[in-house]
Each structure stands twice: as C-alpha cells, then as structure tokens.
Design an enzyme around this catalytic site. Structure first.
Site, PDB file in Angstrom:
ATOM      1  N   TYR A 162      -8.292  -4.660   2.452  1.00  0.00           N
ATOM      2  CA  TYR A 162      -9.644  -4.992   2.936  1.00  0.00           C
ATOM      3  C   TYR A 162      -9.644  -5.493   4.381  1.00  0.00           C
ATOM      4  CZ  TYR A 162     -11.089  -4.066  -1.744  1.00  0.00           C
ATOM      5  OH  TYR A 162     -11.333  -3.415  -2.926  1.00  0.00           O
ATOM      6  N   GLY A 163      -8.827  -6.528   4.639  1.00  0.00           N
ATOM      7  CA  GLY A 163      -8.831  -7.099   5.973  1.00  0.00           C
ATOM      8  C   GLY A 163      -8.364  -6.091   7.011  1.00  0.00           C
ATOM      9  N   GLU A 165       1.337   1.419   6.914  1.00  0.00           N
ATOM     10  CA  GLU A 165       1.180   1.120   5.482  1.00  0.00           C
ATOM     11  C   GLU A 165       2.455   1.506   4.753  1.00  0.00           C
ATOM     12  OE1 GLU A 165      -1.019  -0.285   3.156  1.00  0.00           O
ATOM     13  OE2 GLU A 165       0.621   0.296   1.826  1.00  0.00           O
ATOM     14  N   GLY A 183      -5.207  -3.101  -2.288  1.00  0.00           N
ATOM     15  CA  GLY A 183      -5.729  -3.554  -3.579  1.00  0.00           C
ATOM     16  C   GLY A 183      -6.939  -2.769  -4.063  1.00  0.00           C
ATOM     17  N   MET A 208     -14.974  -5.290  -8.974  1.00  0.00           N
ATOM     18  CA  MET A 208     -16.013  -6.334  -9.014  1.00  0.00           C
ATOM     19  C   MET A 208     -16.226  -6.906  -7.620  1.00  0.00           C
ATOM     20  SD  MET A 208     -15.181  -8.196 -12.521  1.00  0.00           S
ATOM     21  CE  MET A 208     -13.517  -7.645 -12.382  1.00  0.00           C
ATOM     22  N   VAL A 241       6.768  -2.622   7.616  1.00  0.00           N
ATOM     23  CA  VAL A 241       7.152  -3.494   8.728  1.00  0.00           C
ATOM     24  C   VAL A 241       8.092  -4.567   8.205  1.00  0.00           C
ATOM     25  CG1 VAL A 241       6.317  -5.062  10.509  1.00  0.00           C
ATOM     26  CG2 VAL A 241       4.936  -3.068   9.858  1.00  0.00           C
ATOM     27  N   GLU A 243     -14.837 -13.205 -16.167  1.00  0.00           N
ATOM     28  CA  GLU A 243     -15.223 -11.798 -16.259  1.00  0.00           C
ATOM     29  C   GLU A 243     -14.987 -11.323 -17.689  1.00  0.00           C
ATOM     30  OE1 GLU A 243     -12.258 -10.017 -13.822  1.00  0.00           O
ATOM     31  OE2 GLU A 243     -11.873  -8.451 -15.269  1.00  0.00           O
ATOM     32  N   HIS A 259      -5.241 -12.263  -7.880  1.00  0.00           N
ATOM     33  CA  HIS A 259      -5.977 -12.764  -6.713  1.00  0.00           C
ATOM     34  C   HIS A 259      -5.146 -13.706  -5.844  1.00  0.00           C
ATOM     35  CE1 HIS A 259      -9.908 -12.320  -9.307  1.00  0.00           C
ATOM     36  NE2 HIS A 259      -9.389 -11.152  -8.990  1.00  0.00           N
ATOM     37  N   GLY A 301      -6.426 -11.719   3.053  1.00  0.00           N
ATOM     38  CA  GLY A 301      -6.552 -12.755   2.038  1.00  0.00           C
ATOM     39  C   GLY A 301      -5.681 -13.975   2.282  1.00  0.00           C
ATOM     40  N   ASN A 320     -14.151 -13.160  -7.749  1.00  0.00           N
ATOM     41  CA  ASN A 320     -13.199 -12.123  -7.321  1.00  0.00           C
ATOM     42  C   ASN A 320     -13.255 -12.020  -5.798  1.00  0.00           C
ATOM     43  OD1 ASN A 320     -14.941 -11.608  -9.743  1.00  0.00           O
ATOM     44  ND2 ASN A 320     -13.122 -10.489 -10.307  1.00  0.00           N
ATOM     45  N   PHE A 332     -12.467  -9.855  -3.043  1.00  0.00           N
ATOM     46  CA  PHE A 332     -12.426  -8.892  -1.926  1.00  0.00           C
ATOM     47  C   PHE A 332     -13.663  -8.887  -1.041  1.00  0.00           C
ATOM     48  CE2 PHE A 332     -13.464  -5.346  -5.122  1.00  0.00           C
ATOM     49  CZ  PHE A 332     -14.667  -4.956  -4.556  1.00  0.00           C
TER      50      PHE A 332
HETATM   51  P1  FDA Z   1      -4.294  -5.997   0.171  1.00  0.00           P
HETATM   52  O1  FDA Z   1      -3.294  -6.550  -0.764  1.00  0.00           O
HETATM   53  O2  FDA Z   1      -5.467  -5.282  -0.388  1.00  0.00           O
HETATM   54  O3  FDA Z   1      -3.596  -4.965   1.153  1.00  0.00           O
HETATM   55  C1  FDA Z   1      -2.364  -5.199   1.777  1.00  0.00           C
HETATM   56  C2  FDA Z   1      -1.743  -3.861   2.130  1.00  0.00           C
HETATM   57  O4  FDA Z   1      -0.646  -4.081   3.006  1.00  0.00           O
HETATM   58  C3  FDA Z   1      -1.194  -3.090   0.940  1.00  0.00           C
HETATM   59  O5  FDA Z   1      -1.632  -1.757   1.002  1.00  0.00           O
HETATM   60  C4  FDA Z   1       0.321  -3.188   1.105  1.00  0.00           C
HETATM   61  O6  FDA Z   1       1.020  -2.058   0.618  1.00  0.00           O
HETATM   62  C5  FDA Z   1       0.453  -3.291   2.602  1.00  0.00           C
HETATM   63  N1  FDA Z   1       1.659  -4.002   3.054  1.00  0.00           N
HETATM   64  C6  FDA Z   1       2.150  -5.175   2.601  1.00  0.00           C
HETATM   65  N2  FDA Z   1       3.244  -5.545   3.283  1.00  0.00           N
HETATM   66  C7  FDA Z   1       3.463  -4.570   4.190  1.00  0.00           C
HETATM   67  C8  FDA Z   1       4.461  -4.372   5.190  1.00  0.00           C
HETATM   68  N3  FDA Z   1       5.439  -5.261   5.388  1.00  0.00           N
HETATM   69  N4  FDA Z   1       4.412  -3.238   5.937  1.00  0.00           N
HETATM   70  C9  FDA Z   1       3.419  -2.319   5.745  1.00  0.00           C
HETATM   71  N5  FDA Z   1       2.453  -2.470   4.809  1.00  0.00           N
HETATM   72  C10 FDA Z   1       2.469  -3.575   4.050  1.00  0.00           C
HETATM   73  N6  FDA Z   1     -10.691  -8.429  -6.324  1.00  0.00           N
HETATM   74  C11 FDA Z   1     -12.039  -8.355  -6.437  1.00  0.00           C
HETATM   75  O7  FDA Z   1     -12.763  -8.850  -5.578  1.00  0.00           O
HETATM   76  N7  FDA Z   1     -12.595  -7.726  -7.528  1.00  0.00           N
HETATM   77  C12 FDA Z   1     -11.835  -7.184  -8.517  1.00  0.00           C
HETATM   78  O8  FDA Z   1     -12.369  -6.597  -9.466  1.00  0.00           O
HETATM   79  C13 FDA Z   1     -10.413  -7.287  -8.416  1.00  0.00           C
HETATM   80  N8  FDA Z   1      -9.588  -6.813  -9.404  1.00  0.00           N
HETATM   81  C14 FDA Z   1      -8.217  -6.743  -9.183  1.00  0.00           C
HETATM   82  C15 FDA Z   1      -7.395  -6.082 -10.104  1.00  0.00           C
HETATM   83  C16 FDA Z   1      -6.034  -5.920  -9.817  1.00  0.00           C
HETATM   84  C17 FDA Z   1      -5.149  -5.201 -10.806  1.00  0.00           C
HETATM   85  C18 FDA Z   1      -5.497  -6.424  -8.608  1.00  0.00           C
HETATM   86  C19 FDA Z   1      -4.033  -6.259  -8.262  1.00  0.00           C
HETATM   87  C20 FDA Z   1      -6.308  -7.082  -7.705  1.00  0.00           C
HETATM   88  C21 FDA Z   1      -7.667  -7.255  -7.979  1.00  0.00           C
HETATM   89  N9  FDA Z   1      -8.507  -7.877  -7.070  1.00  0.00           N
HETATM   90  C22 FDA Z   1      -9.873  -7.869  -7.261  1.00  0.00           C
HETATM   91  C23 FDA Z   1      -7.970  -8.529  -5.863  1.00  0.00           C
HETATM   92  C24 FDA Z   1      -8.174  -7.711  -4.582  1.00  0.00           C
HETATM   93  O9  FDA Z   1      -7.780  -6.373  -4.761  1.00  0.00           O
HETATM   94  C25 FDA Z   1      -7.360  -8.386  -3.462  1.00  0.00           C
HETATM   95  O10 FDA Z   1      -7.851  -9.700  -3.303  1.00  0.00           O
HETATM   96  C26 FDA Z   1      -7.463  -7.645  -2.145  1.00  0.00           C
HETATM   97  O11 FDA Z   1      -7.013  -6.321  -2.256  1.00  0.00           O
HETATM   98  C27 FDA Z   1      -6.690  -8.365  -1.043  1.00  0.00           C
HETATM   99  O12 FDA Z   1      -7.018  -7.764   0.183  1.00  0.00           O
HETATM  100  P2  FDA Z   1      -6.091  -7.944   1.455  1.00  0.00           P
HETATM  101  O13 FDA Z   1      -6.795  -7.304   2.596  1.00  0.00           O
HETATM  102  O14 FDA Z   1      -5.735  -9.378   1.598  1.00  0.00           O
HETATM  103  O15 FDA Z   1      -4.725  -7.173   1.156  1.00  0.00           O
END
Ligand code: FDA
Length: 504
Positions: A15-16, A35, A110, A117, A245, A356, A441, A469, A479, A481
């Site tokens: 997301y970010g 990625e 994610g 949600m 990275v 939920e 989360h 995050g 939740n 995101f």
């Molecule tokens: P996010 O984790 O999305 O992305 C990080 C990315 O960076 C990934 O693609 C990863 O592969 C990549 N990465 C990491 N390290 C790296 C490196 N060293 N080099 C290159 N790439 C790298 N939230 C919500 O609001 N509603 C919901 O319904 C749900 N349900 C849910 C279910 C499940 C199973 C999970 C696992 C999570 C949820 N969430 C959720 C949580 C939500 O998905 C989560 O909070 C966000 O994806 C976090 O967003 P970020 O931008 O922080 O990072």
C-alpha cells in the site's frame, strides 16, 4: 559489478509503496520500484493465476514445502495444510519465536492475500494513536482520497439479507444481537457486484470459491488493479520483480547505494547487483522496512540511525477464535471468503474489540462461527539485529499476547452466555480456544515522529523516507490498509512539495 542509477527508488509494492510510486510518477520523477516477489498476472496450466485455498499448490506460499494456514486443524486433525513444492508463492509466514507474521509477496504486497476489508478507523482512536497528525486533514482529504483510489465499495444491504453466501454472517449477527452487541457492515475492495454475479452463477467464482489468503482469481481490487497500473501509466515508473533489497549504503555525495539480490522463481539467488539513487523510499512493510534500517544501523552502513529504529511494534491486537453452533443454527455451505460484517465493541471502556465475522469456507457445513478480532493491546515488541543470520529478530513473548485474549474472551463469553454456546477447542493444533500466536496486521518498527519526522523522513539521513505500515505505532483499531494508504498519501504529498519539487 554494474551500478544502475534511478533518481528515485521505492522498495516494495504494498500500500505505502504503491501510493508513493504513483505520486512520484505523476510528479514526473523517474522511479524504479523493487519487489522481491513475482508478478501475478499469468494463468498456470489450470487456467488460474492463484491456486485457491482448498487445494493449494506451490503458488500458495513463499519458499515453503508445506502450507501454513492459520487455522491449523479441524477436530484436531491437520486436514487444512498440504505439502507443496518450494516456490516464490504469494503468502509468507515469518516466524519469530512466540509470534508468526503473515505477509503478502508479489506485486501488490498484502493486497494480494488480504481479506479486502477497507475500514477507516474511528477518528477518536486515530487521534489517540497518532496525535501529531492533523486529523481534520486526514478525514477531510486523505482518507477520502485513499478510499476512492483503492476502489472501496459497500455491500447492498438488501442483497446481504437474502444471499446464500453471507448466511454465516447473519447467524453471527443474530448471536451478537442476543448478547446486546452492535454489528456493522465492513466496506471492501472486493467488488460486491461481481460477488452477486458469482452467487447468480453468471461469472467464475472467487470469493465464493473459498479464495482468500492464497490470492483471488477474480473480483478483488488489489493494488495491481488500482494504484500500480496507474503508476505505470504515468510512464515514469518501472517495477522490477524478484529483486530483494539486502543493504542500504550512503555515498559521500549524499546518494544511496542499494545491494540487491535477483531471485529465480524457486528462490535461488541468481545475481547480486548495486543500484544507486538520490531519493530512497522504504515501502517494504513493517517487517521489511524495519529490517532494512536495523541492519543498516547495526552493520555500520547508516550509523546515525536513531535508537527508535526497531521499536514500538504491535500485532494490532489480532486474535482468532471459533464458537460451536447448535445443530439448528447452520452457517451454510457456500461462504463468501470476503467478510462483510463486524461486531463493533470498540467503545467498550474496559475491553475495546472490533471483531470481524470471518468465513470458514470449507464447502461443507461445520457448525462453526469464526472471528478475527482486533483488540487494544498496549504491549509492544521490538526488533534486535542477529548478525549470524543477518536478520531482524522480533522480541515478543507469549505473555504480551494475554491482554488480547482477555479482551476477546470478555466479549465472546458474553456472546456464548447469551446463546448457550461454547468455544471450539479443536481449530488451532492443540486445545486452545484463542489463537493469538500470529498476526495479519504487523504495524510499527519505524514509528512516525520517532524513527522518522512527522512525514516519514528518516531522522539523520536526508532523502531517505519510510512510507508504509511500519510508521503506525502497533495498532489502528481496525484492519489497517486504509490507514496505511491515507497516511502514505499525506506523507508523499508533503515530501514531493518540499523535498523534490523545490530542488527541481
Ligand atoms: P505490504 O506488506 O503490503 O508490502 C510490502 C511489500 O514489500 C511486499 O510486497 C514485500 O514482498 C516487499 N518487500 C519486503 N521486503 C522487501 C525487500 N527487502 N526487497 C524488496 N521487496 C520487499 N488489512 C486490511 O486492512 N484489511 C484486511 O482485510 C486485511 N486482511 C489481511 C489478511 C491477510 C492474510 C494478511 C497477510 C494481511 C491482511 N491485512 C488486511 C493487512 C494488510 O494487508 C497489511 O496491513 C498491508 O498490506 C501492509 O501494507 P504495507 O504497505 O505496509 O506493506
């Protein structure tokens, strides 16, 4: 070794990162996005991009030989998990002693694996967790912007009352009502019109075919359908996949040099390269971004990083539980994998809970009502660097999870008492009724206003930013995101205006 250079680099595609890439691209800044996971756009031999939950294959998990679903068992039997081939699959589970963290891997982070949600936090709680952020601006501008760009939509309440796929949610609502609790609809980025046509058998099924945590083949507006194509459409953004990275260095001219590993589809490192950049944005998520900066500080690459790096991490108070229903209270055999309803007890003065109402989409009647509850757990973990494995280790102990269980128990004891029901004790591998040894989360590690300034600028290092995050101090009450997206919109707008546009 060849060193590529890109004026801006974004690490990650969650997301970010997706917000950051789009806004940089729109501003005309050439941006390279890195990625570690793969791009999920090509159907395999079975005609599907993702493998589904009932018969998961190698596409399901990141470099594992057996799936690791949170619901470990049924009647104490491991019927849920399957042996798989090791592959760069879409869901990772990172184990840290008493806590396992689920994260998405691939273009979209994610958003590829989550339950869709899309909940805006209660304003009073947002103000409590991030008091230094202007809430008027967030609720007037950035939350609406995030909701629109994410494609958040609402269920038709009339359809909800009659459809088959939410019978399980209506049942849980009935039980909550009986206990005097309030339920509320949960907005989603799953297309409810598509779901309606799934139920009418007009289109291929996804939410109604038990697809969630290993990816949705249809219906979900994940980031690869929203922010990321918009970013690519600016013509200024490039995404490089299977690129992890590993290290960040600062050059004497103030630019950054990254060491990256190129992976093949089974996770072997096929090359190591260097990439240079002036503006570096970390969007690798709470675990990923925190590890990168902790490693940089502890190996001496970025020695001025503050002691706040790696601090204030939380689980958003996640806990899963099941209740055993009476024989006459059926949930239905077709259950939408995308939750649409929650029990909102967040204003409970002693034990705030937002629970939920989760599906148990096994395709058969199980007489189980399942929940993923978000509680207000004040405990925080922290990360330390382990030189032997060159990784960040989370310090979080089982007793830190107790406030989470106490809160969920207070709420669901009430539901059970009102309905004459009991907890299920067979779902989590042993006899525990509450599973709080995992989180979906993860939040924090590089908290806004502590490890960074109030807009995600990393303290001590100009032109180095965090925008995911890891900025949120361990809890959002819902939740996360939408909060991550809106905060990222706010931060990048300021950074573009003050740091990039002014310098031309
Ligand atoms: P996010 O984790 O999305 O992305 C990080 C990315 O960076 C990934 O693609 C990863 O592969 C990549 N990465 C990491 N390290 C790296 C490196 N060293 N080099 C290159 N790439 C790298 N939230 C919500 O609001 N509603 C919901 O319904 C749900 N349900 C849910 C279910 C499940 C199973 C999970 C696992 C999570 C949820 N969430 C959720 C949580 C939500 O998905 C989560 O909070 C966000 O994806 C976090 O967003 P970020 O931008 O922080 O990072």
């Amino acid at each position: 070794r060849r060193t590529d250079f890109s004026p801006a680099v974004v690490i990650g595609t969650g997301y970010g990162a997706a917000v950051t890439a789009l806004r940089l691209g729109e501003a005309g800044v050439p941006t390279l996005v890195l990625e570690m996971g793969r791009l999920w756009d090509t159907p395999a031999d079975d005609g599907n991009v993702f493998s589904g939950m009932l018969r998961p294959d190698k596409r399901s998990m990141w470099l594992k030989t057996r799936t690791e679903a949170p619901l470990a068992s049924f009647l104490w039997i491991d019927v849920v998990n399957r042996d798989i081939e090791r592959y760069t699959g879409v869901l990772d589970r990172v184990d840290h002693g008493d806590m396992s963290v689920y994260v998405g891997r691939g273009v979209g982070g994610g958003s590829l694996v989550n339950g869709a949600m899309a909940v805006t936090p209660k304003r009073h709680y947002f103000e409590e967790i991030l008091p230094s952020v202007d809430a008027d601006e967030m609720y007037g501008k950035y939350f609406p912007r995030a909701n629109a760009a994410l494609g958040v939509n609402h269920i038709d309440p009339a359809w909800f009352e009659t459809c088959r796929s939410y019978k399980y949610a209506r049942l849980s609502r009935k039980h909550a009502d009986k206990a005097g609790l309030t339920t509320t609809f949960v907005p989603s980025v799953y297309d409810f019109d598509y779901m309606r046509r799934e139920e009418a058998k007009e289109v291929p099924r996804s939410a109604l075919a038990s697809e969630v945590i290993y990816g949705n083949n249809h219906g979900k507006r994940s980031l690869d359908k929203t922010y990321l194509p918009a970013a690519l459409g600016t013509g200024n953004v490039t995404i490089r996949t299977l690129t992890e990275v590993r290290a960040i260095h600062r050059q004497s001219d103030g630019t950054y040099r990254l060491t990256v590993r190129e992976l093949d589809e089974v996770g072997n490192v096929v090359a190591t390269r260097e990439i240079g950049t002036r503006y570096l944005f970390l969007g690798a998520g709470s675990l990923g971004s925190t590890e990168l900066l902790l490693r940089a500080r502890e190996t001496g690459a970025l020695p001025e990083l503050s002691g706040e790096v790696g601090q204030c991490w939380g689980t958003n108070g996640n806990v899963m539980l099941g209740r055993a229903n009476h024989m006459w209270d059926t949930t239905g055999t077709v259950q939408s994998g995308m939750p649409a309803l929650g029990i909102d007890a967040w204003d409970d003065p002693e034990h705030p809970v937002f629970a939920e109402i989760a599906p148990m989409p096994a395709g058969l009647e199980l007489w189980v009502s399942l929940y993923l509850a978000i509680t207000k757990n004040p405990e925080r973990g922290h990360f330390t660097y382990d030189a032997t494995s060159d990784s960040a280790r989370l310090n979080w102990t089982a007793d830190q999870g107790q406030p989470t269980i106490d809160a969920a128990k207070a709420l669901f004891d009430r539901v059970n008492r009102a309905n004459g029901t009991i907890y299920r004790h067979d779902l989590f591998g042993d006899t525990r009724p509450f599973e709080n040894r995992f989180t979906y989360h993860p939040l924090g590690g590089l908290v806004l206003g502590r490890a960074t300034d109030l807009y995600g600028r990393v303290r001590g290092y100009p032109n180095l930013y965090v925008n995911d995050g890891s900025l949120i101090p361990g809890s959002t009450g819902v939740n996360p995101f939408v909060t991550i997206t809106a905060l990222a919109e706010r931060n990048i707008e300021r950074v573009l205006a003050e740091d990039l546009r002014q310098r031309g």
